[in-house]
Motif scaffolding. Structure first.
Motif, PDB file in Angstrom:
ATOM      1  N   THR A 165      -5.177   1.717  -9.802  1.00 32.80           N
ATOM      2  CA  THR A 165      -6.762   1.788  -9.259  1.00 32.80           C
ATOM      3  C   THR A 165      -6.595   2.474  -7.958  1.00 32.80           C
ATOM      4  N   ASN A 217     -12.740   6.713  -5.496  1.00 32.15           N
ATOM      5  CA  ASN A 217     -12.573   5.552  -4.823  1.00 32.15           C
ATOM      6  C   ASN A 217     -13.096   4.424  -5.887  1.00 32.15           C
ATOM      7  N   LYS A 218     -11.950   3.464  -6.317  1.00 33.77           N
ATOM      8  CA  LYS A 218     -11.875   2.618  -7.400  1.00 33.77           C
ATOM      9  C   LYS A 218     -11.928   3.175  -8.940  1.00 33.77           C
ATOM     10  N   LEU A 251      -3.056   3.605  -2.916  1.00 30.33           N
ATOM     11  CA  LEU A 251      -3.073   2.680  -3.811  1.00 30.33           C
ATOM     12  C   LEU A 251      -2.615   1.312  -3.195  1.00 30.33           C
ATOM     13  N   THR A 252      -2.924   0.344  -3.915  1.00 31.67           N
ATOM     14  CA  THR A 252      -2.325  -1.037  -3.474  1.00 31.67           C
ATOM     15  C   THR A 252      -1.621  -1.530  -4.653  1.00 31.67           C
ATOM     16  N   ASN A 279      -7.818   2.989  -4.298  1.00 31.46           N
ATOM     17  CA  ASN A 279      -8.182   1.946  -3.296  1.00 31.46           C
ATOM     18  C   ASN A 279      -9.056   2.682  -2.217  1.00 31.46           C
ATOM     19  N   GLU A 280      -8.668   3.900  -1.676  1.00 28.84           N
ATOM     20  CA  GLU A 280      -9.233   4.599  -0.714  1.00 28.84           C
ATOM     21  C   GLU A 280      -8.926   6.079  -0.778  1.00 28.84           C
ATOM     22  N   ASP A 327       0.866  -1.094   0.104  1.00 29.02           N
ATOM     23  CA  ASP A 327       0.007  -0.222   0.016  1.00 29.02           C
ATOM     24  C   ASP A 327       0.703   1.281   0.142  1.00 29.02           C
TER      25      ASP A 327
END
Length: 202
Positions: free
Chosen positions: A137, A125-126, A148-149, A139-140, A110
């Motif tokens: 993408t 988000n997303k 990001l992950t 993630n939050e 992350d």
């Protein structure tokens, strides 16, 4: 246009007098557009094992030029009919963010990255975002940063494996988000019917 899939990690041979020379396996043609850490630049000279691009004043003031050393991400411009595995990107950097936290999770890493307030409305988000030219993408989303992950293949095949806290990165927000936001705010007091019509164009 680009799609945020890095072609190669190019070696920085030199950066002086606004000219960046990169050693790479990829062979561009004179005048080709190529994204370097996400910024669209034009090829000005081609050598046997390298090529040069020139950075305008606009480019130099909108990207993290301190990262133009060692290795950089490169991606040639798309051709019509090319497969798009990431998302559509222009190579126009909106802002410079800063990595404030890196945390390993089960099978990824992350990254928490700050962003200026003026581009936070484009970060959803997303949704999609470009970081140093890599399509990712979101993630939050928080008030002034996002998470990001990075999955293992992206982590290992890009410069993300070398990134540390406090590194500045180039951010390109989602193309469609920018256009829709502009259309909605161009005229005040739009009806929902007008907003639906504008959204359908994209």
């Amino acid at each position: 246009m680009f799609n945020g899939l890095i072609r190669e990690l190019a070696f920085v041979k030199s950066y002086q007098n606004n000219i960046l020379t990169l050693k790479a396996k990829y062979k561009p043609n004179l005048g080709d557009s190529i994204a370097v850490n996400g910024a669209c630049l034009s090829v000005t000279k081609v050598y046997q094992d390298s090529f040069s691009v020139e950075l305008s004043y606009e480019s130099r003031t909108h990207i993290a030029i301190e990262n133009l050393k060692h290795y950089v991400h490169i991606e040639p411009a798309l051709c019509y009919g090319d497969r798009i595995d990431g998302h559509l990107m222009q190579g126009h950097i909106d802002a410079i963010g800063e990595i404030i936290k890196i945390q390993t999770n089960e099978n990824g890493v992350d990254f928490y990255i700050t962003a200026p307030k003026n581009i936070m409305p484009f970060i959803a988000n997303k949704g999609s975002i470009g970081i140093d030219g890599v399509s990712l993408t979101i993630n939050e989303v928080f008030n002034d940063h996002f998470r990001l992950t990075i999955i293992p293949i992206t982590f290992n095949e890009t410069l993300f494996k070398n990134y540390i806290v406090k590194r500045r990165v180039n951010i390109e927000s989602d193309l469609l988000a920018r256009y829709i936001y502009k259309q909605i705010h161009y005229k005040e007091n739009l009806t929902w019917q007008q907003i639906d019509k504008i959204s359908s164009l994209y």
